[in-house]
Design a protein around this motif. Structure first.
Motif, PDB file in Angstrom:
ATOM      1  N   LEU A  44       3.476   4.901  -1.261  1.00 45.76           N
ATOM      2  CA  LEU A  44       2.953   5.205  -2.624  1.00 45.76           C
ATOM      3  C   LEU A  44       4.045   6.107  -3.360  1.00 45.76           C
ATOM      4  CD1 LEU A  44       0.463   4.589  -4.354  1.00 45.76           C
ATOM      5  CD2 LEU A  44      -0.563   6.740  -3.466  1.00 45.76           C
ATOM      6  N   ILE A  71       4.187   8.925   1.327  1.00 42.22           N
ATOM      7  CA  ILE A  71       4.172   9.043  -0.297  1.00 42.22           C
ATOM      8  C   ILE A  71       5.383   9.785  -0.702  1.00 42.22           C
ATOM      9  CG2 ILE A  71       3.076  10.568  -1.968  1.00 42.22           C
ATOM     10  CD1 ILE A  71       0.573  10.332  -0.680  1.00 42.22           C
ATOM     11  N   LYS A 119       1.303   5.149 -10.432  1.00 42.00           N
ATOM     12  CA  LYS A 119       1.435   5.017  -8.890  1.00 42.00           C
ATOM     13  C   LYS A 119       1.922   3.455  -8.637  1.00 42.00           C
ATOM     14  CE  LYS A 119      -2.588   6.819  -8.733  1.00 42.00           C
ATOM     15  NZ  LYS A 119      -2.787   7.539  -9.837  1.00 42.00           N
ATOM     16  N   LEU A 121       2.466   1.003  -5.487  1.00 43.39           N
ATOM     17  CA  LEU A 121       2.333   0.947  -3.831  1.00 43.39           C
ATOM     18  C   LEU A 121       3.363  -0.229  -3.629  1.00 43.39           C
ATOM     19  CD1 LEU A 121       0.591   1.164  -1.510  1.00 43.39           C
ATOM     20  CD2 LEU A 121      -0.953  -0.625  -2.170  1.00 43.39           C
ATOM     21  N   SER A 138      -5.805   8.155  -6.368  1.00 44.10           N
ATOM     22  CA  SER A 138      -5.164   7.522  -4.965  1.00 44.10           C
ATOM     23  C   SER A 138      -6.178   7.182  -3.941  1.00 44.10           C
ATOM     24  CB  SER A 138      -4.424   8.824  -4.367  1.00 44.10           C
ATOM     25  OG  SER A 138      -3.323   9.247  -5.329  1.00 44.10           O
ATOM     26  N   GLU A 142      -7.021   3.251  -1.334  1.00 41.22           N
ATOM     27  CA  GLU A 142      -6.722   3.121  -0.099  1.00 41.22           C
ATOM     28  C   GLU A 142      -6.986   1.984   0.511  1.00 41.22           C
ATOM     29  OE1 GLU A 142      -7.880   6.350   2.800  1.00 41.22           O
ATOM     30  OE2 GLU A 142      -8.457   7.386   1.154  1.00 41.22           O
ATOM     31  N   ILE A 145      -3.966   0.199   0.175  1.00 47.12           N
ATOM     32  CA  ILE A 145      -2.795   0.776   1.239  1.00 47.12           C
ATOM     33  C   ILE A 145      -3.257   0.054   2.459  1.00 47.12           C
ATOM     34  CG2 ILE A 145      -2.227   2.609   2.549  1.00 47.12           C
ATOM     35  CD1 ILE A 145      -2.715   4.159  -0.211  1.00 47.12           C
TER      36      ILE A 145
END
Length: 155
Positions: A44, A71, A119, A121, A138, A142, A145
């Motif tokens: 991230l 991150i 952000k 990913l 963030s 998830e 992610i």
């Protein structure tokens, strides 16, 4: 997702070298950091600013670290001067206020973004999986992610 993919112009993030400020609460002292060390990890990548209210990285990092996730934080002062401090003050602030133990790089100029806390990913191959605007927390990404951790994303 097509616009997000253009952020690296088809390149892999693993091809870049940047200046490291802080890595796992150790002083990076401006050493070069080869982003190739993150091959095989979901990333991230976030442009951060100490005086911006969108600072929720530590919580998501603590839940996902240790699972091929990292991150990468890049401080930036381009947007309303919300990162006015020098590298030493940025490091102190990140460590004390946010207990950051993810890599923080030297302050830089950002391109192709509109505001702080944009952000990206990035999948295990170093390609942009998705892009999220400033107000997308963030925490709310998830699930993406998890999806990127569980799959080898292909274009």
């Amino acid at each position: 997702m097509g616009a997000a993919r253009s952020a690296l112009n088809g390149s892999s993030i693993h091809e870049f070298t940047v200046k490291l400020l802080l890595f796992f609460v150790q002083d990076g002292n401006g050493n070069d950091a080869d982003l190739g060390i993150y091959k095989g990890k979901v990333l991230l990548v976030v442009n951060v600013a100490s005086k911006c209210n969108y600072t929720q990285l530590t919580e998501v990092y603590n839940r996902c670290k240790g699972r091929d996730f990292e991150i990468l934080a890049f401080p930036c002062n381009q947007f309303l001067g919300q990162e006015p401090w020098d590298d030493q003050k940025i490091k102190e602030f990140a460590c004390t206020r946010f207990k950051a133990d993810y890599p923080i790089f030297q302050k830089c100029c950002e391109n192709r973004i509109k505001w702080n806390f944009t952000k990206f990913l990035v999948d295990k191959d170093g390609k942009v999986f998705d892009r999220y605007g400033t107000s997308t927390s963030s925490m709310s990404i998830e699930k993406d992610i998890e999806k990127a951790l569980g799959s080898q994303h292909n274009e």
